[in-house]
Scaffold this motif. Sequence first.
Motif, PDB file in Angstrom:
ATOM      1  N   TRP A 101      -6.012 -30.991  -7.368  1.00  0.00           N
ATOM      2  CA  TRP A 101      -7.161 -30.766  -8.431  1.00  0.00           C
ATOM      3  C   TRP A 101      -8.432 -31.231  -7.789  1.00  0.00           C
ATOM      4  CZ3 TRP A 101      -7.472 -27.373 -11.735  1.00  0.00           C
ATOM      5  CH2 TRP A 101      -6.741 -26.751 -12.687  1.00  0.00           C
ATOM      6  N   THR A 102      -8.517 -32.364  -6.818  1.00  0.00           N
ATOM      7  CA  THR A 102      -9.564 -32.894  -6.092  1.00  0.00           C
ATOM      8  C   THR A 102     -10.351 -31.719  -5.359  1.00  0.00           C
ATOM      9  OG1 THR A 102      -9.213 -34.973  -6.397  1.00  0.00           O
ATOM     10  CG2 THR A 102     -10.505 -34.517  -4.577  1.00  0.00           C
ATOM     11  N   ASP A 103      -9.594 -31.037  -4.469  1.00  0.00           N
ATOM     12  CA  ASP A 103      -9.896 -29.915  -3.553  1.00  0.00           C
ATOM     13  C   ASP A 103     -10.197 -28.948  -4.442  1.00  0.00           C
ATOM     14  OD1 ASP A 103      -9.979 -28.645  -1.068  1.00  0.00           O
ATOM     15  OD2 ASP A 103      -8.675 -27.411  -2.355  1.00  0.00           O
ATOM     16  N   THR A 104      -9.775 -28.428  -5.393  1.00  0.00           N
ATOM     17  CA  THR A 104     -10.120 -27.478  -6.377  1.00  0.00           C
ATOM     18  C   THR A 104     -11.706 -27.518  -7.153  1.00  0.00           C
ATOM     19  OG1 THR A 104      -7.802 -26.789  -6.783  1.00  0.00           O
ATOM     20  CG2 THR A 104      -9.261 -25.867  -8.264  1.00  0.00           C
ATOM     21  N   LEU A 105     -11.625 -28.738  -7.689  1.00  0.00           N
ATOM     22  CA  LEU A 105     -12.864 -28.977  -8.549  1.00  0.00           C
ATOM     23  C   LEU A 105     -13.893 -29.651  -7.743  1.00  0.00           C
ATOM     24  CD1 LEU A 105     -11.018 -29.765 -11.875  1.00  0.00           C
ATOM     25  CD2 LEU A 105     -11.813 -27.726 -11.241  1.00  0.00           C
ATOM     26  N   GLN A 106     -13.693 -30.036  -6.605  1.00  0.00           N
ATOM     27  CA  GLN A 106     -14.749 -30.819  -5.778  1.00  0.00           C
ATOM     28  C   GLN A 106     -15.963 -29.790  -5.653  1.00  0.00           C
ATOM     29  OE1 GLN A 106     -13.621 -32.608  -2.265  1.00  0.00           O
ATOM     30  NE2 GLN A 106     -12.685 -30.525  -1.480  1.00  0.00           N
ATOM     31  N   PHE A 107     -17.339 -30.398  -4.920  1.00  0.00           N
ATOM     32  CA  PHE A 107     -18.342 -29.870  -4.645  1.00  0.00           C
ATOM     33  C   PHE A 107     -18.051 -28.668  -3.806  1.00  0.00           C
ATOM     34  CE2 PHE A 107     -22.120 -28.990  -2.134  1.00  0.00           C
ATOM     35  CZ  PHE A 107     -23.018 -28.579  -2.901  1.00  0.00           C
ATOM     36  N   GLY A 108     -17.373 -28.589  -2.856  1.00  0.00           N
ATOM     37  CA  GLY A 108     -17.109 -27.643  -1.866  1.00  0.00           C
ATOM     38  C   GLY A 108     -15.774 -26.896  -2.139  1.00  0.00           C
ATOM     39  N   GLY A 109     -15.074 -26.972  -3.196  1.00  0.00           N
ATOM     40  CA  GLY A 109     -13.895 -26.405  -3.621  1.00  0.00           C
ATOM     41  C   GLY A 109     -14.191 -24.827  -3.984  1.00  0.00           C
ATOM     42  N   LEU A 115     -18.511 -20.269  -8.747  1.00  0.00           N
ATOM     43  CA  LEU A 115     -19.743 -20.210  -9.485  1.00  0.00           C
ATOM     44  C   LEU A 115     -20.913 -20.336  -9.092  1.00  0.00           C
ATOM     45  CD1 LEU A 115     -17.720 -22.471 -12.245  1.00  0.00           C
ATOM     46  CD2 LEU A 115     -18.088 -20.126 -12.306  1.00  0.00           C
ATOM     47  N   ARG A 116     -21.110 -21.253  -8.085  1.00  0.00           N
ATOM     48  CA  ARG A 116     -22.778 -21.138  -7.533  1.00  0.00           C
ATOM     49  C   ARG A 116     -22.950 -19.732  -6.904  1.00  0.00           C
ATOM     50  NH1 ARG A 116     -20.933 -26.419  -5.579  1.00  0.00           N
ATOM     51  NH2 ARG A 116     -20.904 -25.518  -3.621  1.00  0.00           N
ATOM     52  N   ALA A 124     -24.121 -29.837  -7.644  1.00  0.00           N
ATOM     53  CA  ALA A 124     -22.911 -29.989  -8.221  1.00  0.00           C
ATOM     54  C   ALA A 124     -22.962 -29.291  -9.776  1.00  0.00           C
ATOM     55  CB  ALA A 124     -22.351 -31.278  -8.304  1.00  0.00           C
ATOM     56  N   LEU A 125     -21.926 -28.619 -10.163  1.00  0.00           N
ATOM     57  CA  LEU A 125     -21.758 -28.128 -11.442  1.00  0.00           C
ATOM     58  C   LEU A 125     -21.399 -29.022 -12.426  1.00  0.00           C
ATOM     59  CD1 LEU A 125     -20.877 -24.428 -10.884  1.00  0.00           C
ATOM     60  CD2 LEU A 125     -23.202 -25.564 -10.888  1.00  0.00           C
ATOM     61  N   TRP A 126     -20.577 -30.114 -12.093  1.00  0.00           N
ATOM     62  CA  TRP A 126     -20.014 -31.198 -12.854  1.00  0.00           C
ATOM     63  C   TRP A 126     -19.896 -32.393 -12.026  1.00  0.00           C
ATOM     64  CZ3 TRP A 126     -17.315 -26.090 -12.996  1.00  0.00           C
ATOM     65  CH2 TRP A 126     -16.310 -26.180 -11.609  1.00  0.00           C
ATOM     66  N   PRO A 127     -19.294 -33.432 -12.855  1.00  0.00           N
ATOM     67  CA  PRO A 127     -19.236 -34.813 -11.905  1.00  0.00           C
ATOM     68  C   PRO A 127     -17.725 -34.706 -10.934  1.00  0.00           C
ATOM     69  CG  PRO A 127     -20.148 -35.142 -14.061  1.00  0.00           C
ATOM     70  CD  PRO A 127     -19.436 -33.863 -14.068  1.00  0.00           C
ATOM     71  N   ASP A 128     -17.755 -35.562 -10.129  1.00  0.00           N
ATOM     72  CA  ASP A 128     -16.442 -35.553  -9.507  1.00  0.00           C
ATOM     73  C   ASP A 128     -15.428 -36.130 -10.187  1.00  0.00           C
ATOM     74  OD1 ASP A 128     -14.623 -35.717  -7.339  1.00  0.00           O
ATOM     75  OD2 ASP A 128     -15.779 -37.133  -6.180  1.00  0.00           O
ATOM     76  N   ILE A 129     -14.313 -35.562 -10.188  1.00  0.00           N
ATOM     77  CA  ILE A 129     -13.088 -35.702 -11.098  1.00  0.00           C
ATOM     78  C   ILE A 129     -12.558 -37.180 -10.626  1.00  0.00           C
ATOM     79  CG2 ILE A 129     -12.877 -33.463 -11.621  1.00  0.00           C
ATOM     80  CD1 ILE A 129     -10.293 -33.837  -9.929  1.00  0.00           C
TER      81      ILE A 129
END
Length: 538
Positions: A101-109, A115-116, A124-129
């Motif tokens: 999930w870190t790789d999927t939702l991180q800034f460069g994921g 979405l960008r 970043a569209l949301w904070p780091d998980i």
Amino acid sequence: MTLLLCLICVLLVLPVLALASAWWSADGQSWATLAHMVQTVMPEYALTSMGIAVGVGLGVAVVGSATAATVTLFEFRGRRLAEVLLLLPLAMPAYVLAYAWTDTLQFGGPVQTALRGLTGAQGALWPDIRNAWGAIVLFIACLYPYVHLLVRGALAERGVPLMEAARLLGAGPARRILAVALPLARPAIAAGTALALMETLADYGVGAYFGLSTFTTGIYRAWLSMGDRHAAAQLATVLLLVVALLVWAEQSAQRRLRFAITRLGAVESHEARPVPLRGGRALLAWTVCLLPVLVGFVLPVLALLRLLAQGGDGGDSGEVGLPWDRFLGWCGNSLLLAGLTAVLAAALALGLGFLRRRQPGPLLQGLVRAVSLGYAVPGAVVVVGILLPAGMVQSLWPQTQAAAWLTSTLAGLVYAYLVRFSAVALHSVEAGYARLPQSLDESARMLGARHAALWRRVHWPLMRRTAGTAALLVFVDVMKELPATLVLRPFNADTLAIIANQFARDERLAEAALPSLAIVAVGLLPVMLLVRSTRPTR
């Protein structure tokens, strides 16, 4: 044989008992270190661990109860498939879930990048998980099956007939759930939640990867960074007391659960059936069942497969992709450690089970119960309990080389595994022996069979499958174990869990994908056994 098995039990309990010595053998420096930790980091350890535990407890109770009630009390198309899918997150270790999930939702994921590209947004569209809230969600996603299985068993026994009786008395669906199903499932919810909290407090991989200050990560910092084994042991003792309270709560809830299952309710009616759902209600039921499966298994596996297809760039090391020859070596190390521990644990469990059946007594009963608590002890606590007495013996008698025998050796690592996971095999073997009537032993004795012949010709043929299941459960647990392996592993003997953790902490998630997928694939084996054992007979 009795003396040998009792001695082995004492050795397996010794690491936990050794932690108590840290309080009366500590010197002034250790007390000063502990006082400094109480003033600085201890409040953060306590608040972070407590906050995560409260969030996980509430989450697994809600998700596990909702999914269990959905597949037990209601009938909808594909319900049997949903029953199987809801068990899949049991195969997913929490630290592997964190990597995916870190790789999927991180800034460069892939999600934020897509979405960008669609919206033209910057930043970043949301904070780091990688924070406490992200850890809570991940723990809920992989630990809710503990509550789900127990609640499902409680409701399947009496839930449907009592719900039907309440319907005939005029109660609506909401009232039937709140007044009948929820009170019936409360002991199961409490027991499952306690099990999930024990796993949460024992975790090291998620806390270390997310940079959280929990008791488990604090134990490693005190030992490895501050170099104070007494302070680490004192922290481990505090964590052990919390786990002991959870064990007591789980056992108390299990006793109430058995009472609720066997004594509650009226006579079961063959006319009682789950409430049928159609249309939107059936869609809602599938949503309740699929959402935790998607978060806890399907999407993380797809993310790991995507990383595996992309391959790794080697980071700053200059390597390209994953070295397959080294991967085979990591697999060999994992299989060797897991296989050796599984065989030893199953053999020990069979010996103790046979001995308790032939010579029941308070001493052996107490030793077996003490060994059974090992599974609830976090890996970090086991490591400190092993290294602390070894260090004391080494300082008093340097010529004994006690520390060398238990650190960076195969023997020390297998010993730590047996301390933690012998209880898994023991519980399985005890359940198998409980199904064997004593009349078999009496008949064999009347025909002249003594102890060895009784075990070889009567017990072993009937207990082979149980012993295999016990060994398989221990095998999978050892494959996933991270904290004990991290400290006690021999040099140049990394396992799949260790190498996945190292790659992930170096932000080489693509290379961590293959060992992570291998761990998940092995974890599916006991899940399939569990699916077969929980499949209802119709």
